[in-house]
Design a protein around this motif. Structure first.
Motif, mmCIF file in Angstrom:
data_model
loop_
_atom_site.group_PDB
_atom_site.id
_atom_site.type_symbol
_atom_site.label_atom_id
_atom_site.label_comp_id
_atom_site.label_asym_id
_atom_site.label_seq_id
_atom_site.Cartn_x
_atom_site.Cartn_y
_atom_site.Cartn_z
ATOM 1 N N PRO A 191 1.002 -1.221 0.013
ATOM 2 C CA PRO A 191 0.118 -0.008 0.108
ATOM 3 C C PRO A 191 0.853 1.316 0.178
ATOM 4 O O PRO A 191 1.828 1.242 0.699
ATOM 5 N N TRP B 202 -5.044 1.191 1.807
ATOM 6 C CA TRP B 202 -5.288 0.423 2.756
ATOM 7 C C TRP B 202 -6.202 1.143 3.971
ATOM 8 O O TRP B 202 -5.911 2.403 4.261
ATOM 9 N N ALA C 7 -0.427 -6.581 4.438
ATOM 10 C CA ALA C 7 -1.185 -6.344 3.041
ATOM 11 C C ALA C 7 0.043 -6.617 2.126
ATOM 12 O O ALA C 7 -0.393 -7.156 0.973
ATOM 13 N N ASP D 72 -6.022 -9.199 1.790
ATOM 14 C CA ASP D 72 -7.000 -8.287 1.307
ATOM 15 C C ASP D 72 -7.507 -7.531 2.445
ATOM 16 O O ASP D 72 -7.995 -6.570 2.450
ATOM 17 N N ARG E 266 -7.971 -3.709 2.105
ATOM 18 C CA ARG E 266 -7.785 -2.955 0.730
ATOM 19 C C ARG E 266 -9.003 -2.106 0.149
ATOM 20 O O ARG E 266 -10.065 -2.774 0.333
#
Length: 285
Positions: free
Chosen positions: A11, A135, A157, A162, A197
């Protein structure tokens, strides 16, 4: 069936949502801890915090703004504090509000969390963040997060998760886990320590507009969609051990039903009486 765990895109953006109802005694510490955690997370190009002061009759909103404005990370995190009103439009799925700062349909904790998530997604997208590398995290206004909380979620992540469901520790001597919670990593789902996510959140329709258990509802939607939900980020969220809550079916009800009124209470300056808003219960796996 969940997707196989595989390395994912790290992320580059993170946002934290905090629903709050009459939390003037705890919101300052909560906001400051969240901003510190966002600022400590490496590799981010965009950071945001959204506090939803839900029908407050106290100074929750003003104190949240003041805490953000005086934090050292004030110029590195986009902060918004919403004070929503109830919408009048039908509530098909609570994916978006009919007007800015308005909750679509009945004001439930699910609708409030979704309003915050929609707001965060828009703020981070305006900074150039893509949903696949954004995120979204949630916590509650009656607790604090550790400086490494956001970073712990982002590491999972990047490893392919997810969504991440983490446990909490109670704000009493010894920091016990809530009654009935299994040892890590088999944590139940708490809205106070939940991350997802942004593309997965959007794909499954976001938080369901429930009066309680909206965190479980989102996780159920993700699992039904084949997304990988993992347990993680243990002991990174400290929450109140109060037994009179803001929402039925939340952690406060769990503690009361378990006879937790005998637990030592938080001291001055710590999280005081009241409750987190999400439901508590079933393990992730």
């Amino acid at each position: 069936m969940s997707r196989t765990m595989r390395p994912g895109a790290a992320p580059s953006a993170a946002g934290v949502l905090v629903p709050a109802h009459d939390e003037e005694g705890t919101i300052t510490a909560c906001v400051r801890s969240v901003l510190t955690a966002l600022d400590h997370a490496p590799g981010l190009t965009a950071r945001a915090l959204c506090v939803v002061a839900d029908r407050c009759s106290d100074a929750t909103a003003a104190l949240a703004r003041a805490a953000a404005a005086t934090h050292p990370a004030a110029d590195r995190v986009r902060v918004t504090v919403l004070e929503p009103t109830a919408g009048v439009a039908p509530l098909p799925g609570c994916r978006s509000a009919p007007r800015p700062h308005e909750v679509a349909g009945p004001v439930t904790i699910g609708a409030v969390r979704e309003l915050a998530a929609v707001t965060l997604a828009a703020l981070l997208a305006a900074d150039g963040a893509a949903p696949a590398t954004t995120w979204l995290l949630g916590t509650d206004a009656d607790g604090t997060v550790a400086p490494g909380w956001v970073a712990a979620h982002l590491a999972l992540a990047a490893a392919g998760a997810d969504a991440v469901a983490g446990g909490v520790v109670l704000d009493v001597p010894g920091l016990p886990r809530p009654p009935g919670e299994p040892a890590p990593p088999e944590h139940p789902v708490y809205g106070a320590n939940l991350g997802v996510r942004a593309d997965a959140w959007a794909a499954v329709g976001g938080f369901p507009p429930l009066a309680c258990g909206e965190d479980h509802g989102l996780v159920a939607r993700l699992r039904a969609g084949g997304y990988r939900v993992v347990a993680g980020a243990p002991a990174t969220v400290r929450t109140s051990a109060r037994t009179r809550g803001r929402a039925r079916g939340g952690l406060a009800d769990l503690l009361r039903d378990a006879g937790a009124a005998a637990l030592p209470q938080a001291g001055p300056g710590q999280a005081g009486p009241g409750a987190g808003a999400g439901g508590a219960g079933r393990p992730v796996a």
